[in-house]
Structure formats: C-alpha cells, structure tokens
Design an enzyme around this catalytic site. Structure first.
Site: not given
Ligand SMILES: [Zn+2]
Ligand SMILES: [Zn+2]
Ligand SMILES: [Zn+2]
Ligand SMILES: [Zn+2]
Lengths: 158, 532
Positions: A90-92
C-alpha cells in the site's frame, strides 16, 4: 525496547476488544502466538466499487513500534491505484514519512478505508488503474474494481 | 615576512637578520605581493568546532533574542547562512521564520495556563492517569510521557536524525527542544546527539567543509570569501574548496573531474585496441597490423581481410573477393578509425605533457629539500648576507613548485578548452585555432622559463664565492618575477579570452595567487570576533 512496544500492543488489543462493537467496519485480530502479527478484515466503503466486499489486511509490527510504522498489505486482491496488484503493498503517506506514534493499528485501518474511497491517482502502484482514473475513465475504472471486488472480496454464494 | 614561509621559520635561527633585505629584494624584482590581502579561509580544528559554532549561535541569539536551542534549530534549517536568516527575518518576520524551521513562537505563559486543563494521559503508550511530573510538553503544546519521548529520541538519534527530531504528534512539524532531549536520554547517547549537532555546523554549511584528507586530519575549513578558491589545510593538504579534490587550477572542476575519470578508466586503451588490432574471425585473438597489406594471416592460419575483419578463404581470397563486403563499408570504417585514432593521438599528446610535468614535480620535491638543506647549512658556515639570509632560495624553490603545477594542469585545461567534448559549438574552427595558438605560445613561454628556473636552482651555490652567489640571486629573482608574470598573464588570458565568451556550463577557475595556494589560518574563538 521490545517491552514497550509489547505493552502498547497489549493496550491496543484491549482497546480493540472494547471498540469492536463501536466500529463495525473493522475487525482487528491479533495472532494467537505473536503479538507483532495482526490481521484485519475491513469492509469496502459504501458508494465505491468496493462496497459489499470484505478485504483482509496483514500487519507486521516492527520492534520499535509505535515509533516506527507497521507494515501493512492487502491479502485480498484489490484493483486500486495505490495498491500493488501482485503484492498488496500500500502506498500511503502515514505508513511512511508522515507516520506519527500517535497512530494505532485501528486508526491505520480507518486511513486505509479512507484511501479506498479516495484514491490518489498521481502516485500509483497499480499503473493500469491509475491510468484509467487519470485519463478520466471513471467508468472503466469502476467496472474493473467492481469485478475484482466480486471475484476476490465477496463470500461465494451458496 | 609573509606567512607563506612560516614553515621554515624554525630553521631561520638568526631572526634578527636584516628584514630590510627581504622587502628590498621583493620589491626590486616587482613580485606581486599585496600585503593587504585578507585571509579568505580558516582552519577549524576539532577542538575549535564548538567555539566556531557558538560564535554564530550567539550572533543569532542576540539579534533575534532567542534561546540557544532555538538559534540552533533555525541555523540548521537555514543551513548556517546567517545573512539569509537575517534577510528572511527582515522580510517575513519572526513568526514565518520560526514556523518554517519548525519552531513555535509561543508565549510560554500561554502554554502553562492551558496545562492545567489537560488530563495526564499519553497517546503513545496509552497510559492514563500519569503523574504530571512524568509528562513533558514541547513548545508546540503537545505533551507525552517521558518514557515515550525518550524512546522516540533514542530511535531518531540512532537513525542519525539528531539534527531535526520532530514532535511525535500527527502532522506536527515542531522540532523537539534539545534540552529536553539531553535531559531524557542516557549520557552516552546525549554525547552522540551533541556530536551530530556540532557536526551540523560543518555538514549543513555551504561555507564550511571537512578537509578531504585521508585519513581525516579532523579539521574543517571555513571560507570567509565565497570565491572558487583553493586552500591549504593545517595538515598540509591543498584542495579545491568547490569539489574537494586536489587543487587543479587552471582547470575548472568539471574539466578536472572528466580528466581524472578519463585517466582512470581503460576506455582509451580499449580504443587503441580497436584502432590498431582486429580479432581473428576464427580464434578471436587480437591481431595488430604491422604492414601495409590488408590481407591478414593469424597465427592459427586463418586469413582475413583487415578492412572488414571477415575471413578470406577459397572463395574469399584477396584477389577473388566474392561476397566480400569490405568495399561497401570501407569509407565509413576508415573514417571511423581515423577519427578514433585522431582522438587518441590528441589525448596522448596532452596526457604525455601533463604527466611529464607532474613527474618533474615529484622529482623537484627532492630538489626542494636538498636546496633548502644546503641553504641552511651554508648560512651557518658563512657570514655574508647573501648566504645568511637565503630567503631568495626558498622564494625561488617555491616559485618553481607553483609554476610547475600550473604548467602541468594547463595541459588538462588545453585538452578540454580546445577539444570538442565541452566546447564544440562554442566557437568556430578558425576561432579555436587562433585561441589555441595564443594559449600555446604562453604555455611554451612558461615551460621554457620554468625549466630555466629549475636549472638555476640546481647550481651549487653553497660552493660559490660571494660575487657569484649574488649573481645567482639576481638571476633567480629575475626569473622568478618573469615566471610569476607569465602565470598571471595566462590566468588573465583564460579568464578574459578563453572562458570569458563561453556560454554554457560553469567553469570557474580558482584565481591565480602569486604567493601560492592560501594556507588557511587557524580559527581561534577570540580572534574571530573581529573578523565576523
Ligand atoms: Zn507514553
Ligand atoms: Zn507537537
Ligand atoms: Zn586537513
Ligand atoms: Zn574543483
């Protein structure tokens, strides 16, 4: 060092037991034998192509938690610009440089649900889906995302 | 005399010797000695680092009336550029300046009044009902328990983030008060933290750099004037302050970088092989051509065509050239080979001269020691002034050294200045030719006089009687002045005629200093008050 992360995780564990009823969208479960491994089931937010789906997340908590962020990834296949289609990564920002020790596993789940409702097409991990959104093909994106939700995140009928 | 000769000072035993003579002779030969030249660089030793940093901190503390830790946070953020800091302060005001750097200009009274209202719970460890003496509130207003702060500091310091440890609260960019950090972590870690803070003065500061010596001498150099100068550290290393490699003027940093790379990698040798050898199409061993005939025979017995590299045989002999493709490609190949050969020749030409002078420099290092030794011994044996005061010898040797260096690097400069790599489109072929001739004339003049200087210095002056020594002194002084002048002109030519019109790229050259590369003076806390 580990002692304090353990204590904090234990606190979170107790908190989760209390809040279970309060937040029906999130179900956080701690591994029976390892308090540094957690899984979560989150409900796809309504009015999104993920609605009706249940998505499984895996948490790996580092030894310096909460001073360092946990590693989270989707175990359930999901078609989303900020989630790697193969690995579930996940890119967060809050899981990287914007992490603050004041976050909890529970609030991370909430942030992920918010991300599902509001994708960031400009920093895509899944380029196909990012491109669809960026080119304005919301319908194309929705139908793909919907299809994968049905295929992967919905309990089989019957 | 000038600080340049400091290192020989201890050898000069009779200090009372007529100083008038030095001055007299220096002026006589018209050496460009500008005594008013202020030092442009300082050496900051490990021990003086704290004082050097303190000096800047105090300035900011006084002018902005802030605490030391606030001053440091500001300076780290603004990279120790005090002038920029003051400009921003004047333009944008204190609040803006502070918030950008992660400081809060909070009134401490306000903070303590709100304090009464918050409950003592820590959002990090999730403990409630903590006694208020285990809680610490940062200036941003966020409060967590000491245990959590401490662990946060430990993790950040060990990650090397000492210089800007942020508050733990979400989206809070405030920088933690360094006094709190010091108070909460172990003494060893506090020491590490301290070291990072001190080193920031060097590492985040454009005007201060570590001396690039290996092993590191521990010193840092501070530039007072922002020029592209070269500097000599206390440890003796001379280096370019811009690129931190050995001093290389009159080459620009880029030229020097390209040159060292070129000399280091094997590409030119590889080039030579492609130009002068061909691989046998059967056994693939390289074969070089020694005769004019293009029909080659390898040791393995295979015949092949030099031009296209393909095998010749029953149907591919040199006389019956069935299916041989070399005719078609010949022009192209030959042209390509000629070009590669020309490039290689050019490189070899310049490299040979560069190397020759660098080698001479090494030999002359011995000469320098011999000559100086000779001069010292001689001065003890004889009483005439020309022997006792041998500054003219050291002058001459130093001049030889400096100009030999310049001469050596001038070949690297010429290689790039008149080659196609950097300035292909900057001038026409004709222009290039004219400029090249101009520069080569100067180079030749320099070369010939440097050799003369070297020769005069080899004379056995310690065996000379008075008049002969006086004559040698005159000769040496004149030559020295001449060489100095040629160097100066060469630099002027580079600056005005050659690099001046260049449009692209940044090719600043360290300025010519008649007295040689500046030796940075040692920083002392009290001396510096006046200079800043
Ligand atoms: Zn705490
Ligand atoms: Zn804060
Ligand atoms: Zn040094
Ligand atoms: Zn340089």
């Amino acid at each position: 060092m580990q002692a304090s992360s353990r204590a904090r995780l234990f606190k979170e564990y107790k908190e989760v037991q209390r809040e279970k009823v309060a937040d029906p969208d999130i179900q956080l479960v701690c591994d029976d034998t390892n308090i540094f491994k957690w899984t979560a089931l989150i409900k796809g937010p309504s009015e999104t192509p993920y609605e009706g789906g249940v998505f499984q997340l895996a948490f790996a908590v580092p030894e310096h938690y909460p001073l360092q962020p946990p590693q989270v990834r989707f175990l359930t296949k999901i078609f989303h610009p900020n989630v790697h289609f193969k690995t579930g990564e996940i890119c967060l920002d809050i899981l990287k440089n914007a992490w603050s020790p004041a976050w909890t596993l529970q609030s991370v789940c909430r942030a992920i649900i918010a991300l599902m409702a509001h994708p960031e097409a400009d920093s895509p991990l899944n380029c196909d889906s990012g491109n669809l959104l960026r080119s304005g093909d919301v319908r194309g994106f929705n139908s793909m995302a919907r299809m994968y939700t049905r295929l992967a995140a919905m309990p089989k009928k019957g | 005399m000038d600080d340049e000769y400091l290192s020989y000072e201890e050898e000069e035993e009779n200090e009372e010797v007529d100083y008038d003579y030095d001055d007299h002779y220096s002026e006589d030969v018209g050496q460009v000695i500008t005594k008013e030249e202020a030092p442009t660089s300082q050496v900051i030793t490990k021990e003086a680092l704290v004082a050097a940093q303190k000096q800047v901190l105090v300035r900011v503390m006084e002018l902005l009336s802030v605490k030391e830790n606030q001053a440091r946070t500001l300076l780290i953020y603004y990279q120790w550029d005090v002038d920029k800091l003051f400009c921003l302060f004047a333009d944008q005001g204190k609040d803006r300046l502070f918030s950008c750097a992660g400081l809060t200009a909070f009134d401490p009274c306000l903070v303590s009044s709100t304090r009464m209202m918050v409950m003592n719970c820590c959002d990090i460890c999730m403990e409630d009902d903590l006694p208020s003496d285990v809680m610490t509130r940062m200036e941003c207003g966020h409060s967590f328990c000491n245990g959590c702060w401490k662990e946060h500091f430990i993790v950040r310091i060990n990650e090397g983030e000492s210089k800007r440890i942020k508050c733990m609260a979400h989206k809070c960019n405030a920088i933690c008060d360094e006094d709190v950090v010091r108070r909460l972590v172990s003494p060893e870690l506090a020491k590490k933290f301290e070291r990072f803070l001190i080193e920031s003065y060097v590492e985040d500061n454009r005007m201060v750099k570590w001396c690039p010596s290996t092993p590191h001498c521990g010193n840092a150099i501070r530039k007072i004037k922002d020029d592209d100068g070269e500097v000599e550290c206390l440890c003796g290393l001379q280096f370019c302050f811009s690129c931190l490699s050995e001093s290389h003027s009159p080459c620009s940093c880029l030229m020097w970088k390209l040159w060292t790379k070129k000399c280091a990698d094997e590409s030119e040798t590889v080039n030579w092989i492609t130009v002068n050898t061909k691989l046998c199409p059967k056994c693939t061993k390289p074969i070089s051509k020694s005769e004019g005939c293009n029909l080659m025979t390898c040791k393995c017995g295979q015949h092949f065509c030099w031009l296209c590299g393909e095998a010749t045989g029953v149907s591919h002999t040199w006389t019956t050239i069935d299916g041989h493709s070399c005719g078609r490609y010949k022009d192209d190949k030959v042209r390509q080979m000629e070009r590669a050969k020309r490039d290689l020749d050019r490189y070899t030409h310049y490299h040979y001269r560069y190397k020759a002078h660098t080698d001479s420099l090494k030999l002359e290092d011995k000469l320098r020691k011999n000559v100086l030794e000779k001069a010292v011994l001689n001065s003890e044996r004889k009483s005439e002034e020309v022997f006792t005061n041998y500054i003219w010898v050291t002058d001459g040797v130093n001049r030889l050294f400096r100009s030999r260096r310049i001469l050596s690097y001038s070949y690297v400069f010429a290689y790039y200045m008149f080659g196609e790599e950097l300035f292909k489109d900057e001038m026409s072929d004709k222009e290039r030719e004219i400029k090249k001739n101009l520069f080569e004339d100067q180079q030749q003049q320099l070369e010939c006089n440097v050799e003369r200087l070297s020769k005069v210095l080899e004379e056995p002056f310690d065996e000379y009687e008075f008049m002969k020594a006086v004559d040698m002194r005159r000769q040496l002084n004149n030559l020295s002045a001449l060489v100095d002048n040629i160097c100066k002109q060469m630099y002027e030519c580079i600056e005005n005629e050659l690099l001046g019109p260049i449009q692209f790229g940044n090719h600043n050259i360290a300025p010519y200093r008649s007295k040689g590369i500046e030796q940075a003076t040692e920083f002392c806390a009290d001396i510096c008050k006046s200079s800043s």
